[in-house]
Scaffold this motif. Structure first.
Motif, mmCIF file in Angstrom:
data_model
loop_
_atom_site.group_PDB
_atom_site.id
_atom_site.type_symbol
_atom_site.label_atom_id
_atom_site.label_comp_id
_atom_site.label_asym_id
_atom_site.label_seq_id
_atom_site.Cartn_x
_atom_site.Cartn_y
_atom_site.Cartn_z
ATOM 1 N N GLN A 1 -1.200 5.159 -3.318
ATOM 2 C CA GLN A 1 -1.892 4.473 -2.222
ATOM 3 C C GLN A 1 -0.971 3.523 -1.462
ATOM 4 O OE1 GLN A 1 -5.786 2.852 -3.182
ATOM 5 N NE2 GLN A 1 -6.256 4.578 -4.530
ATOM 6 N N ILE A 2 -0.089 2.848 -2.173
ATOM 7 C CA ILE A 2 0.884 1.998 -1.478
ATOM 8 C C ILE A 2 1.802 2.852 -0.615
ATOM 9 C CG2 ILE A 2 2.858 0.456 -1.760
ATOM 10 C CD1 ILE A 2 0.350 -1.009 -2.314
ATOM 11 N N ASP A 3 2.249 3.994 -1.158
ATOM 12 C CA ASP A 3 3.080 4.904 -0.351
ATOM 13 C C ASP A 3 2.349 5.301 0.929
ATOM 14 O OD1 ASP A 3 5.036 4.826 -2.287
ATOM 15 O OD2 ASP A 3 4.573 6.800 -3.128
ATOM 16 N N ALA A 4 1.056 5.663 0.791
ATOM 17 C CA ALA A 4 0.278 6.085 1.955
ATOM 18 C C ALA A 4 0.101 4.940 2.948
ATOM 19 C CB ALA A 4 -1.082 6.618 1.502
ATOM 20 N N ALA A 5 -0.094 3.732 2.442
ATOM 21 C CA ALA A 5 -0.253 2.582 3.330
ATOM 22 C C ALA A 5 1.024 2.316 4.119
ATOM 23 C CB ALA A 5 -0.643 1.346 2.518
ATOM 24 N N LEU A 6 2.155 2.415 3.434
ATOM 25 C CA LEU A 6 3.427 2.147 4.105
ATOM 26 C C LEU A 6 3.841 3.285 5.033
ATOM 27 C CD1 LEU A 6 5.429 0.496 1.179
ATOM 28 C CD2 LEU A 6 4.250 -0.617 3.082
ATOM 29 N N ALA A 7 3.182 4.438 4.890
ATOM 30 C CA ALA A 7 3.470 5.569 5.781
ATOM 31 C C ALA A 7 2.594 5.562 7.024
ATOM 32 C CB ALA A 7 3.280 6.887 5.024
ATOM 33 N N LEU A 8 1.589 4.674 7.075
ATOM 34 C CA LEU A 8 0.739 4.594 8.259
ATOM 35 C C LEU A 8 1.566 4.164 9.471
ATOM 36 C CD1 LEU A 8 -2.396 2.859 6.707
ATOM 37 C CD2 LEU A 8 -2.327 5.179 7.634
ATOM 38 N N ASP A 9 1.218 4.728 10.614
ATOM 39 C CA ASP A 9 1.942 4.438 11.848
ATOM 40 C C ASP A 9 0.933 4.022 12.921
ATOM 41 O OD1 ASP A 9 3.861 4.199 13.791
ATOM 42 O OD2 ASP A 9 4.040 6.363 14.156
ATOM 43 N N PRO A 10 0.992 2.777 13.342
ATOM 44 C CA PRO A 10 1.928 1.724 12.929
ATOM 45 C C PRO A 10 1.566 1.142 11.567
ATOM 46 C CG PRO A 10 0.366 0.876 14.538
ATOM 47 C CD PRO A 10 0.105 2.351 14.442
ATOM 48 N N LEU A 11 2.451 0.310 11.020
ATOM 49 C CA LEU A 11 2.228 -0.301 9.713
ATOM 50 C C LEU A 11 1.006 -1.217 9.726
ATOM 51 C CD1 LEU A 11 5.799 -1.353 8.487
ATOM 52 C CD2 LEU A 11 4.247 0.244 7.336
ATOM 53 N N PRO A 12 0.376 -1.388 8.574
ATOM 54 C CA PRO A 12 -0.707 -2.374 8.487
ATOM 55 C C PRO A 12 -0.171 -3.780 8.735
ATOM 56 C CG PRO A 12 -0.641 -0.954 6.525
ATOM 57 C CD PRO A 12 0.618 -0.704 7.285
ATOM 58 N N THR A 13 -1.044 -4.639 9.204
ATOM 59 C CA THR A 13 -0.717 -6.058 9.254
ATOM 60 C C THR A 13 -1.302 -6.792 8.054
ATOM 61 O OG1 THR A 13 -2.674 -6.529 10.610
ATOM 62 C CG2 THR A 13 -0.604 -6.070 11.766
ATOM 63 N N MET A 14 -2.331 -6.203 7.416
ATOM 64 C CA MET A 14 -2.931 -6.820 6.231
ATOM 65 C C MET A 14 -3.392 -5.745 5.266
ATOM 66 S SD MET A 14 -6.149 -9.497 5.905
ATOM 67 C CE MET A 14 -7.459 -8.279 5.876
ATOM 68 N N VAL A 15 -3.209 -6.002 3.976
ATOM 69 C CA VAL A 15 -3.694 -5.103 2.937
ATOM 70 C C VAL A 15 -4.445 -5.911 1.899
ATOM 71 C CG1 VAL A 15 -1.514 -5.292 1.654
ATOM 72 C CG2 VAL A 15 -3.041 -3.370 1.198
ATOM 73 N N THR A 16 -5.623 -5.401 1.464
ATOM 74 C CA THR A 16 -6.278 -5.947 0.281
ATOM 75 C C THR A 16 -6.001 -5.013 -0.875
ATOM 76 O OG1 THR A 16 -8.380 -4.841 0.856
ATOM 77 C CG2 THR A 16 -8.119 -7.151 1.511
ATOM 78 N N LEU A 17 -5.659 -5.598 -2.017
ATOM 79 C CA LEU A 17 -5.289 -4.819 -3.200
ATOM 80 C C LEU A 17 -6.131 -5.253 -4.380
ATOM 81 C CD1 LEU A 17 -3.526 -2.926 -4.905
ATOM 82 C CD2 LEU A 17 -1.810 -4.753 -5.026
ATOM 83 N N ASN A 18 -6.841 -4.302 -4.955
ATOM 84 C CA ASN A 18 -7.583 -4.530 -6.190
ATOM 85 C C ASN A 18 -7.442 -3.291 -7.056
ATOM 86 O OD1 ASN A 18 -10.518 -3.816 -7.544
ATOM 87 N ND2 ASN A 18 -9.910 -5.933 -7.868
ATOM 88 N N GLY A 19 -7.234 -3.472 -8.328
ATOM 89 C CA GLY A 19 -7.138 -2.344 -9.248
ATOM 90 C C GLY A 19 -7.060 -2.857 -10.671
ATOM 91 N N GLY A 20 -7.190 -1.923 -11.606
ATOM 92 C CA GLY A 20 -7.127 -2.286 -13.015
ATOM 93 C C GLY A 20 -8.466 -2.231 -13.716
ATOM 94 N N GLY A 21 -9.571 -2.120 -12.944
ATOM 95 C CA GLY A 21 -10.879 -2.071 -13.577
ATOM 96 C C GLY A 21 -11.051 -0.868 -14.486
ATOM 97 N N ASN A 22 -10.552 0.286 -14.054
ATOM 98 C CA ASN A 22 -10.666 1.480 -14.898
ATOM 99 C C ASN A 22 -9.724 1.399 -16.093
ATOM 100 O OD1 ASN A 22 -12.604 3.185 -13.372
ATOM 101 N ND2 ASN A 22 -11.065 3.013 -11.763
ATOM 102 N N ASP A 23 -8.595 0.740 -15.928
ATOM 103 C CA ASP A 23 -7.686 0.538 -17.056
ATOM 104 C C ASP A 23 -8.342 -0.360 -18.106
ATOM 105 O OD1 ASP A 23 -4.701 1.398 -15.858
ATOM 106 O OD2 ASP A 23 -6.094 0.640 -14.350
ATOM 107 N N MET A 24 -9.093 -1.363 -17.663
ATOM 108 C CA MET A 24 -9.737 -2.283 -18.593
ATOM 109 C C MET A 24 -10.787 -1.591 -19.453
ATOM 110 S SD MET A 24 -10.155 -5.941 -16.639
ATOM 111 C CE MET A 24 -11.814 -5.490 -16.235
ATOM 112 N N LEU A 25 -11.364 -0.507 -18.955
ATOM 113 C CA LEU A 25 -12.375 0.221 -19.718
ATOM 114 C C LEU A 25 -11.764 1.076 -20.808
ATOM 115 C CD1 LEU A 25 -14.688 1.369 -16.792
ATOM 116 C CD2 LEU A 25 -15.117 -0.487 -18.422
ATOM 117 N N ARG A 26 -10.441 1.179 -20.818
ATOM 118 C CA ARG A 26 -9.729 1.924 -21.847
ATOM 119 C C ARG A 26 -9.009 0.949 -22.767
ATOM 120 N NH1 ARG A 26 -10.423 4.694 -17.328
ATOM 121 N NH2 ARG A 26 -10.351 6.967 -17.286
ATOM 122 N N THR A 27 -8.619 1.432 -23.932
ATOM 123 C CA THR A 27 -7.843 0.584 -24.824
ATOM 124 C C THR A 27 -6.398 0.542 -24.345
ATOM 125 O OG1 THR A 27 -7.382 2.480 -26.266
ATOM 126 C CG2 THR A 27 -9.312 1.130 -26.798
#
Length: 252
Positions: free
Chosen positions: A61-87
């Motif tokens: 997703q970061i690769d895709a965001a940085l490939a957008l033309d033109p570049l984003p001026t702002m990004v919100t990033l959230n993740g890890g919730g699915n990792d937390m559900l695993r050991t």
């Protein structure tokens, strides 16, 4: 302003499906509309896909965001919730997040880190999930401070933990929950926003009928997907992979 949202089901908008199960709306769309009203229109992309672990979020997703033309001026990033559900150790998630922040910041993009809402009150092993969520939230806050980026903490919002803000699967916010999340995030970004009226839970939400429905319709299917090494996001793609224009009146 060009805003891109990155993450998993929380950011995709699962639980808020006003026009059908395959077209979620969610807090990120609502934030985009709020920003559009404040900035007389913006461009918006949403690269989040349900079920994604943090590794593909901060790579694909970061690769895709940085490939957008033109570049984003702002990004919100959230993740890890699915990792937390695993050991497993959560330490690696911290360094993955830090690397993602630096990639975006080095590209000149405003980075906003988010800690998602806490679903643990009504889930099995809730105390363990909350402990893991506390650890990850605190570490993300530390990253935000050390990397000089913004941080918005929904995890410690006690109001949104009420049952009335959550879907029947108890893992995803419902429409009202997404509206509350959007209002908190917009205010964190300096944009005025009203909170939704406090909801009331259904009569059987936590009773025998509600618990039985949760187990048969949501918990057991989730367990079966884990055993089969499947994800709810398999074969899914981002809902807005390229820029769309959001007018002050909202997404069309």
């Amino acid at each position: 302003m060009r805003y891109v949202a990155i993450g998993d089901s929380f950011t995709e908008g699962v639980g808020d499906e006003p026009t059908g199960p395959d077209i979620p709306r969610g807090w990120a769309d609502l934030v985009a509309e709020g920003l559009a009203a404040a900035h007389d229109g913006i461009d918006y992309a949403n690269l989040a896909v349900r079920g994604r672990l943090l590794q593909p979020i901060v790579t694909d997703q970061i690769d895709a965001a940085l490939a957008l033309d033109p570049l984003p001026t702002m990004v919100t990033l959230n993740g890890g919730g699915n990792d937390m559900l695993r050991t497993g150790d959560l330490t690696a998630l911290v360094e993955l997040t830090r690397a993602a922040v630096r990639r975006c910041r080095d590209a000149g993009i405003r980075v906003v880190l988010l800690a998602g809402a806490d679903p643990s009150d009504r889930l099995p092993f809730g105390d363990t999930l909350r402990h893991r969520g506390e650890y990850l939230t605190n570490e993300i806050a530390t990253i935000a401070q050390s990397e000089d980026v913004e941080f918005i903490d929904l995890f410690h919002d006690t109001e949104i933990r009420r049952a009335g803000y959550w879907s029947a699967d108890r893992l995803h916010l419902n429409s009202v929950g997404h509206r509350r999340a959007a209002s908190l995030i917009l205010r964190g970004l300096g944009v005025p926003a009203q909170s939704p009226e406090r909801p009331t839970a259904g009569a059987d939400a936590d009773g025998f009928v509600g618990n039985l429905r949760f187990t048969t319709e949501h918990l057991l299917p989730w367990v079966m997907r884990r055993l089969r090494k499947r994800s709810s996001g398999d074969e899914r793609v981002a809902k807005y992979p390229i820029w769309i224009s959001v007018a002050p009146a909202g997404i069309r």
